[in-house]
Scaffold this motif. Sequence first.
Motif, PDB file in Angstrom:
ATOM      1  N   THR A 124      -8.121   9.042  35.275  1.00 62.37           N
ATOM      2  CA  THR A 124      -8.432   7.917  34.453  1.00 62.37           C
ATOM      3  C   THR A 124      -9.766   7.514  33.970  1.00 62.37           C
ATOM      4  N   ASP A 125      -9.633   7.325  32.724  1.00 61.23           N
ATOM      5  CA  ASP A 125     -10.944   6.884  32.047  1.00 61.23           C
ATOM      6  C   ASP A 125     -11.860   5.693  32.746  1.00 61.23           C
ATOM      7  N   ILE A 126     -13.254   5.908  33.341  1.00 55.91           N
ATOM      8  CA  ILE A 126     -13.843   4.894  33.929  1.00 55.91           C
ATOM      9  C   ILE A 126     -15.005   4.803  33.402  1.00 55.91           C
ATOM     10  N   THR A 127     -15.535   5.148  32.061  1.00 52.27           N
ATOM     11  CA  THR A 127     -16.739   5.216  31.363  1.00 52.27           C
ATOM     12  C   THR A 127     -17.209   3.756  31.250  1.00 52.27           C
ATOM     13  N   VAL A 128     -16.319   3.047  30.852  1.00 51.91           N
ATOM     14  CA  VAL A 128     -16.832   1.480  30.687  1.00 51.91           C
ATOM     15  C   VAL A 128     -17.364   1.024  31.975  1.00 51.91           C
ATOM     16  N   ARG A 129     -16.469   1.100  33.264  1.00 58.08           N
ATOM     17  CA  ARG A 129     -16.909   0.724  34.505  1.00 58.08           C
ATOM     18  C   ARG A 129     -18.108   1.173  35.082  1.00 58.08           C
ATOM     19  N   ARG A 130     -18.440   2.492  34.835  1.00 57.61           N
ATOM     20  CA  ARG A 130     -19.836   3.361  35.103  1.00 57.61           C
ATOM     21  C   ARG A 130     -20.804   2.709  34.351  1.00 57.61           C
ATOM     22  N   ARG A 131     -20.753   2.465  33.156  1.00 58.48           N
ATOM     23  CA  ARG A 131     -21.837   1.839  32.436  1.00 58.48           C
ATOM     24  C   ARG A 131     -22.320   0.408  32.979  1.00 58.48           C
ATOM     25  N   ALA A 132     -20.997  -0.422  33.382  1.00 59.20           N
ATOM     26  CA  ALA A 132     -21.264  -1.689  33.736  1.00 59.20           C
ATOM     27  C   ALA A 132     -22.053  -1.712  35.103  1.00 59.20           C
ATOM     28  N   GLU A 133     -21.302  -0.953  35.981  1.00 51.48           N
ATOM     29  CA  GLU A 133     -22.132  -0.483  37.244  1.00 51.48           C
ATOM     30  C   GLU A 133     -23.714  -0.281  37.154  1.00 51.48           C
ATOM     31  N   GLU A 158     -15.039  11.155  41.116  1.00 56.13           N
ATOM     32  CA  GLU A 158     -15.474  10.460  40.091  1.00 56.13           C
ATOM     33  C   GLU A 158     -16.024  12.100  39.159  1.00 56.13           C
ATOM     34  N   VAL A 159     -15.529  12.001  38.185  1.00 52.79           N
ATOM     35  CA  VAL A 159     -15.990  13.491  37.578  1.00 52.79           C
ATOM     36  C   VAL A 159     -16.519  13.063  36.190  1.00 52.79           C
ATOM     37  N   TYR A 160     -17.704  13.668  35.710  1.00 52.00           N
ATOM     38  CA  TYR A 160     -18.264  13.463  34.261  1.00 52.00           C
ATOM     39  C   TYR A 160     -18.198  14.678  33.670  1.00 52.00           C
ATOM     40  N   VAL A 161     -17.407  14.489  32.424  1.00 53.62           N
ATOM     41  CA  VAL A 161     -17.195  15.860  31.559  1.00 53.62           C
ATOM     42  C   VAL A 161     -18.170  15.436  30.501  1.00 53.62           C
ATOM     43  N   LEU A 209     -17.186  15.474  26.664  1.00 50.75           N
ATOM     44  CA  LEU A 209     -16.646  14.198  26.138  1.00 50.75           C
ATOM     45  C   LEU A 209     -17.626  13.002  26.401  1.00 50.75           C
ATOM     46  N   GLU A 210     -18.549  13.241  27.299  1.00 52.46           N
ATOM     47  CA  GLU A 210     -19.608  12.195  27.622  1.00 52.46           C
ATOM     48  C   GLU A 210     -18.594  11.017  28.156  1.00 52.46           C
TER      49      GLU A 210
END
Length: 854
Positions: A576-585, A545-548, A551-552
């Motif tokens: 794959t964009d997992i921004t929504v999942r990380r915020r939910a976690e 999992e990589v944070y850019v 692009l936030e």
Amino acid sequence: MPLSIDFRGVARRQLLPLQRIVAGWWRRQSPARQDRFATLGPLISVLLFLAAIISAFWYLRNEEIERETEAVKRDTEIAQQQIRLRLIENQEQLVRLAREIGTRTVDTREFAAQARALVRERPELTEVDWIGNHRDRRAYVSAGGYQDDSLVPNENSSDPSLPLANQSSPPELAFLAARERRQPVYSLPFADTSGTTVFQIHVPLVDRSGFSGVLIAEYSVEALLRHAVPSEVATRHAIVVLDGREQVVSSTVTPMPGQRIQRASIIHDVPLAPALNGLVLRGQGYRTSIGLISNTLFWMVVALSVLTVWMLLGTWRHMRRRLQIQTALASETNFRRAMENSMLTGMRAMDMESRISYVNPAFCAMTGFSEAELIGRKPPFPYWPTDRYEENARLQQQEVQGRSPAGGAEVRVMRKDGTIFDARMYVSPLVDSKGKQSGWMASITNITEAKRVRDQLSASHERFTTVLEGLDAAVSVLSVQQGELLFANRSYRLWFGADPAGHALLAGGPLAARANIPAEIDEEIDDYTGLPTQALTEAGSDPREVYVESLEMWFDVRSRYLQWTDGRLAQMLIATDITVRRRAEALAAQQAEKAQVTSRLMTMGEMASSVAHELNQPLTAITNYCNGMVSRVRGDSIQKDDLLSALEKTAKQAQRAGQIIHRIRNFVKRSEPQRQAAQAADIVEDAVELAGIELRRRSVAIHTYVAQRLPQLMVDPILIEQVLMNLLKNAAEAIDNASLPASRRHIELRVVPKHTPELGGHIEFSVTDMGPGLPEEVISRMYEAFFSTKADGMGIGLGLCRSIVESHQGRIRAENLYNASAIVGCRFAFTIPVDISRADPGGGAPAVNLQATP
């Protein structure tokens, strides 16, 4: 009439079947093979003759060596027997003399006379000593004569031939062995005062009082070898004596000064019996025969045999060369015919007048026309389609003029049945043996299937590109060596553009560092030296999992190495964009933290009355101590020591109340989970201290066992303490609600290290009660959210316990305890993984038993 037998006729009749078999086999061979066998026959005969001569010489040489070896062995054993007999005779005389000394029939004078006679008769004896049991020399006779008693010293520490106490010299060791065994003992060899190698025999002296000393006879190894070995043996072979380090002690052959004795080619070793003290008797012999290398007759035979073999080999090579030429001519003809018949490519030859002069079977099969129908034909050829005469005539003119394209020309060919197929034709000049062009040779290949496959590949590539462009994930392929972006789909271009830096940012490995390296320097760097391409392409990688930051966005990146279409090693990334999942976690983690704090507050709320009662005891004690001191101070009836004692007790009760409040405050306060090194004993002590308030209120006893030398835990101590508190409180409530008798109102808390193939090394915390247990349907649902068996329960306690344990990579389980079919208790256990091999020697604590009573 006498009976006569014709043996020649019988032998002839027996050989006839064998001759017929050999003759039949010879006739079945080809002439070439017959010539080869006829040449190889004499060659083999010469080689067999040479082998027989060499074997005869070798056999005779080995026979002579064996005879010489047997002679050396025989003389060595004779020398050994003579030395054995001499030593045994001397030993018998010494034993007789020792017996007379033991019976006190011989004094020192008589001993000297007998010893002197023995030394004169046995020149190998250098000295005979009478030694007392305290190692004192009472008398001795040397090869130089008798020493008077008054001149015999009682102690001589410089003489190596005497046994000395508390030393490990050979005489001392032999003295101790003779005293212990009460039998004659031979010592190890050693050097005397003159440097001569000697050894001793110690004969014990035994009288009525027991061991009274030893009789020592000292042998010179050189004199023993000179007088004991027969002269005829010493004349034939050299006899030497070796010590345990293979060093020569004495020999019957004395070398010239400054010269070394040549190493013997034949040796035989036997022990120096009956001494058996490490000395070895070796017989040495030297070969007198001439070896094969020095034998002139042998080399003459070898030279003649080699000359004959060389001449036969020359004849055989000459015949073989002629046979090879004949075979090559036949093979070339067969090869050309086989190649023409097996080729799938059609071959067509034309002369300078554009007349077909040759076609191969593949061309006939390709067009359907026979060879007779094509040979001698001129354009237009029968395989030209009727609607393409002009185009084929133009190509034919280019072929005649030598202007055919190097990559071949694509043509359409008509079969005899009228069907048409696509073909590619390559043309080259046909040159004769004189180097003059005699025509043109064309090769024609059917490319109908290849064109169909090419069209299918183009369609497949288009579909593949369409699918990748429609993905929501970013797909990119980057060359490992050049850092060139080979492929990027629409999502990648939308987020990162066409810049390979985005790929390097997602990769986060060596490719990321290449983004800012100049090209001239990058060519000198090889991050994958020694790694085969196949191993890289077959190896996968774990998703990351990589944070850019620009692009936030958070991406789930999966990568693997592959071989690109041009053979280069490339890396493919799927992000794959997992921004929504990380915020939910993150939101779920915050809610879980709040639930943990709430659970601790609820636990302390339920324990409020017990906590108040627990605090009431130290506060009441403080009040009583203070009132008592005030009264006694007013009455001026208190001493200084009594006052200090009362103040110390008051401070101790205040400290106890402060500890209770501090533990409760640390337990209920909200804080971020912090992993730190902690000891299981400290966590258990804090949890039992807090739970003890509730247990004493419910009249439940607790027994705690913590194994010694446990390794450190990397955990959040407050969270693990919360799990233990919840399990202890549940166990106490189960026992109290069931109204069990005092014999079953106790809980056991155990902390032990374990190791299983499934979980590896871990520490197990277990809470066992003697309550009514749990129904099977409750065990299967106890971790569900908001499920509780209590009337006023919220159903979040065990769920939080499971979440806390699993966040530490552990497991929690519950099971009923049975006595036959009856449930006699329940056991909750959870594990925390650790490295048991790195146990802290001081990290454990001894077994602790704590009891909470009513």
